[in-house]
Each structure stands twice: as C-alpha cells, then as structure tokens.
Design a protein around this motif. Structure first.
Motif, PDB file in Angstrom:
ATOM      1  N   PHE A   1      -6.614   6.944  -3.520  1.00 20.10           N
ATOM      2  CA  PHE A   1      -5.798   7.027  -2.267  1.00 20.10           C
ATOM      3  C   PHE A   1      -6.620   6.279  -0.823  1.00 20.10           C
ATOM      4  O   PHE A   1      -6.259   5.558  -0.223  1.00 20.10           O
ATOM      5  CB  PHE A   1      -5.132   8.093  -1.852  1.00 20.10           C
ATOM      6  CG  PHE A   1      -4.438   8.321  -0.460  1.00 20.10           C
ATOM      7  CD1 PHE A   1      -3.230   7.968  -0.289  1.00 20.10           C
ATOM      8  CD2 PHE A   1      -5.068   8.936   0.408  1.00 20.10           C
ATOM      9  CE1 PHE A   1      -2.663   7.695   0.859  1.00 20.10           C
ATOM     10  CE2 PHE A   1      -4.568   9.044   1.587  1.00 20.10           C
ATOM     11  CZ  PHE A   1      -3.477   8.486   2.086  1.00 20.10           C
ATOM     12  N   LEU A   2      -8.033   7.141  -0.980  1.00 18.35           N
ATOM     13  CA  LEU A   2      -8.654   6.690   0.158  1.00 18.35           C
ATOM     14  C   LEU A   2      -9.219   5.179   0.018  1.00 18.35           C
ATOM     15  O   LEU A   2      -9.593   4.601   1.371  1.00 18.35           O
ATOM     16  CB  LEU A   2      -9.908   7.481   0.280  1.00 18.35           C
ATOM     17  CG  LEU A   2      -9.818   9.009   0.826  1.00 18.35           C
ATOM     18  CD1 LEU A   2     -10.870   9.857   0.679  1.00 18.35           C
ATOM     19  CD2 LEU A   2      -9.178   9.101   1.972  1.00 18.35           C
ATOM     20  N   VAL A   3      -9.618   4.710  -1.125  1.00 20.00           N
ATOM     21  CA  VAL A   3      -9.986   3.327  -1.242  1.00 20.00           C
ATOM     22  C   VAL A   3      -9.039   2.471  -1.085  1.00 20.00           C
ATOM     23  O   VAL A   3      -9.218   1.496  -0.246  1.00 20.00           O
ATOM     24  CB  VAL A   3     -10.483   3.254  -2.756  1.00 20.00           C
ATOM     25  CG1 VAL A   3     -10.603   1.785  -2.945  1.00 20.00           C
ATOM     26  CG2 VAL A   3     -11.872   3.706  -2.929  1.00 20.00           C
ATOM     27  N   VAL A   4      -7.629   2.623  -1.273  1.00 21.24           N
ATOM     28  CA  VAL A   4      -6.484   1.868  -1.044  1.00 21.24           C
ATOM     29  C   VAL A   4      -6.159   1.888   0.424  1.00 21.24           C
ATOM     30  O   VAL A   4      -5.936   0.881   1.079  1.00 21.24           O
ATOM     31  CB  VAL A   4      -5.284   2.153  -1.853  1.00 21.24           C
ATOM     32  CG1 VAL A   4      -4.012   1.445  -1.161  1.00 21.24           C
ATOM     33  CG2 VAL A   4      -5.429   1.742  -3.456  1.00 21.24           C
ATOM     34  N   ARG A   5      -6.178   3.157   0.946  1.00 23.04           N
ATOM     35  CA  ARG A   5      -5.890   3.329   2.309  1.00 23.04           C
ATOM     36  C   ARG A   5      -7.328   2.509   3.326  1.00 23.04           C
ATOM     37  O   ARG A   5      -6.766   1.570   4.172  1.00 23.04           O
ATOM     38  CB  ARG A   5      -6.241   4.499   2.875  1.00 23.04           C
ATOM     39  CG  ARG A   5      -6.018   4.959   4.242  1.00 23.04           C
ATOM     40  CD  ARG A   5      -4.638   4.864   4.629  1.00 23.04           C
ATOM     41  NE  ARG A   5      -4.516   5.266   6.153  1.00 23.04           N
ATOM     42  CZ  ARG A   5      -3.703   5.673   6.732  1.00 23.04           C
ATOM     43  NH1 ARG A   5      -2.586   5.835   6.217  1.00 23.04           N
ATOM     44  NH2 ARG A   5      -3.616   6.005   8.026  1.00 23.04           N
ATOM     45  N   LEU A   6      -8.393   2.504   2.910  1.00 20.86           N
ATOM     46  CA  LEU A   6      -9.476   1.910   3.595  1.00 20.86           C
ATOM     47  C   LEU A   6      -9.294   0.131   3.363  1.00 20.86           C
ATOM     48  O   LEU A   6      -9.637  -0.417   4.265  1.00 20.86           O
ATOM     49  CB  LEU A   6     -10.829   2.185   3.227  1.00 20.86           C
ATOM     50  CG  LEU A   6     -11.074   3.739   3.533  1.00 20.86           C
ATOM     51  CD1 LEU A   6     -12.511   4.142   3.098  1.00 20.86           C
ATOM     52  CD2 LEU A   6     -11.303   3.651   5.108  1.00 20.86           C
ATOM     53  N   LEU A   7      -8.978  -0.390   2.187  1.00 23.75           N
ATOM     54  CA  LEU A   7      -8.923  -1.612   2.239  1.00 23.75           C
ATOM     55  C   LEU A   7      -7.630  -2.304   2.783  1.00 23.75           C
ATOM     56  O   LEU A   7      -7.768  -3.027   3.276  1.00 23.75           O
ATOM     57  CB  LEU A   7      -8.574  -1.839   0.535  1.00 23.75           C
ATOM     58  CG  LEU A   7      -9.981  -1.751  -0.324  1.00 23.75           C
ATOM     59  CD1 LEU A   7      -9.509  -1.863  -1.675  1.00 23.75           C
ATOM     60  CD2 LEU A   7     -11.061  -2.916   0.135  1.00 23.75           C
TER      61      LEU A   7
ATOM     62  N   ALA B   1       0.788  -1.240   0.055  1.00 22.56           N
ATOM     63  CA  ALA B   1      -0.176  -0.096   0.096  1.00 22.56           C
ATOM     64  C   ALA B   1       0.924   1.018  -0.032  1.00 22.56           C
ATOM     65  O   ALA B   1       0.658   2.045  -0.642  1.00 22.56           O
ATOM     66  CB  ALA B   1      -0.924  -0.100   1.279  1.00 22.56           C
ATOM     67  N   GLY B   2       1.918   1.026   0.573  1.00 23.69           N
ATOM     68  CA  GLY B   2       2.632   2.386   0.735  1.00 23.69           C
ATOM     69  C   GLY B   2       3.450   2.722  -0.632  1.00 23.69           C
ATOM     70  O   GLY B   2       3.635   3.877  -1.053  1.00 23.69           O
ATOM     71  N   ILE B   3       3.804   1.560  -1.137  1.00 25.65           N
ATOM     72  CA  ILE B   3       4.391   1.931  -2.799  1.00 25.65           C
ATOM     73  C   ILE B   3       3.399   2.456  -3.466  1.00 25.65           C
ATOM     74  O   ILE B   3       3.632   3.264  -4.431  1.00 25.65           O
ATOM     75  CB  ILE B   3       4.989   0.285  -3.179  1.00 25.65           C
ATOM     76  CG1 ILE B   3       6.110  -0.089  -2.400  1.00 25.65           C
ATOM     77  CG2 ILE B   3       5.167   0.526  -4.779  1.00 25.65           C
ATOM     78  CD1 ILE B   3       6.669  -1.277  -2.654  1.00 25.65           C
TER      79      ILE B   3
ATOM     80  N   LEU C   1       3.268   5.755  -5.652  1.00 21.35           N
ATOM     81  CA  LEU C   1       3.068   6.091  -7.031  1.00 21.35           C
ATOM     82  C   LEU C   1       1.854   7.070  -7.516  1.00 21.35           C
ATOM     83  O   LEU C   1       1.977   7.986  -8.338  1.00 21.35           O
ATOM     84  CB  LEU C   1       2.603   4.573  -7.790  1.00 21.35           C
ATOM     85  CG  LEU C   1       3.797   3.485  -7.941  1.00 21.35           C
ATOM     86  CD1 LEU C   1       3.250   2.395  -8.395  1.00 21.35           C
ATOM     87  CD2 LEU C   1       4.598   3.995  -8.788  1.00 21.35           C
ATOM     88  N   LEU C   2       1.065   6.986  -6.472  1.00 20.22           N
ATOM     89  CA  LEU C   2      -0.176   7.949  -6.469  1.00 20.22           C
ATOM     90  C   LEU C   2       0.601   9.517  -6.307  1.00 20.22           C
ATOM     91  O   LEU C   2      -0.051  10.361  -6.927  1.00 20.22           O
ATOM     92  CB  LEU C   2      -1.446   7.862  -5.577  1.00 20.22           C
ATOM     93  CG  LEU C   2      -2.141   6.500  -5.970  1.00 20.22           C
ATOM     94  CD1 LEU C   2      -3.276   6.223  -4.914  1.00 20.22           C
ATOM     95  CD2 LEU C   2      -2.816   6.890  -7.251  1.00 20.22           C
ATOM     96  N   ALA C   3       1.159   9.496  -5.562  1.00 21.07           N
ATOM     97  CA  ALA C   3       2.010  10.881  -5.177  1.00 21.07           C
ATOM     98  C   ALA C   3       2.642  11.532  -6.453  1.00 21.07           C
ATOM     99  O   ALA C   3       2.522  12.477  -6.704  1.00 21.07           O
ATOM    100  CB  ALA C   3       2.849  10.930  -4.138  1.00 21.07           C
TER     101      ALA C   3
END
Length: 101
Positions: free
Chosen positions: A65-71, A20-22, A26-28
C-alpha cells in the motif's frame, strides 16, 4: 506515463489516481481475507500461526500500500511538473517569436 491505447497521449492524473484507488481496494479485500483466515486458524487452536500469519499479511500488504501510494504521488508530481514545463516552454516560444518580428 503514456496511455495504453494511444502512445502519443499522456495518461491523465485522474486515471492514475483511479487505478491506485482500485488497487488499494483490492489490498483492503486481501487484508480482510487474511484477518478472516487468521481468525479461522485461531479458532482451530493454532494461536502462534494465526498471529504470525495475520501480522505477516498486514506487514506485506501495508508495504505494498505504501509503495503504491508513494509511486502514485511521484507520478502525480511528475504530471504537474510536465504541465508546468509545457506552459513555460509555450511562454518562452511566444516571447522569442515576438522578439523576432
């Protein structure tokens, strides 16, 4: 969630957080590129297009970002719950085997 190479082994919590950090990095990078593209359109005189494109990129990438964070948090909580249930099952089996003796 199972490991890619060994389906009998569950994926560790650290590996989930690292992936998730990687993805967040990539999103940043995509946000940075979209801001630079928006600035490029701004300097060419396309004010509304630059604003809409930059705002749209922030909205879409922020949503991802929010979806990946919540998942990630959901997978982490499931991982902790699985660990607790495993410990509880082991305790119940040890109590049952002590009663049968």
């Amino acid at each position: 969630m199972r490991d890619i190479f060994d389906q009998d082994k569950s994926l560790s919590l650290g590996a989930i957080r690292q992936a998730a950090g990687i993805f967040n990095l990539l999103l940043a990078a995509l946000v940075l590129l979209s801001v630079l593209r928006g600035l490029g359109r701004l300097f060419t005189g396309h004010f509304i297009g630059a604003f809409v494109e930059t705002l749209g990129a922030f909205a879409v990438l922020g949503f991802l970002f929010l979806v990946v964070r919540l998942l990630t948090e959901l997978l982490a909580s499931m991982h902790r719950l699985n660990d607790r249930l495993t410990v509880l099952g082991d305790d119940l089996r040890s109590v049952r085997s002590a009663d049968e003796d």
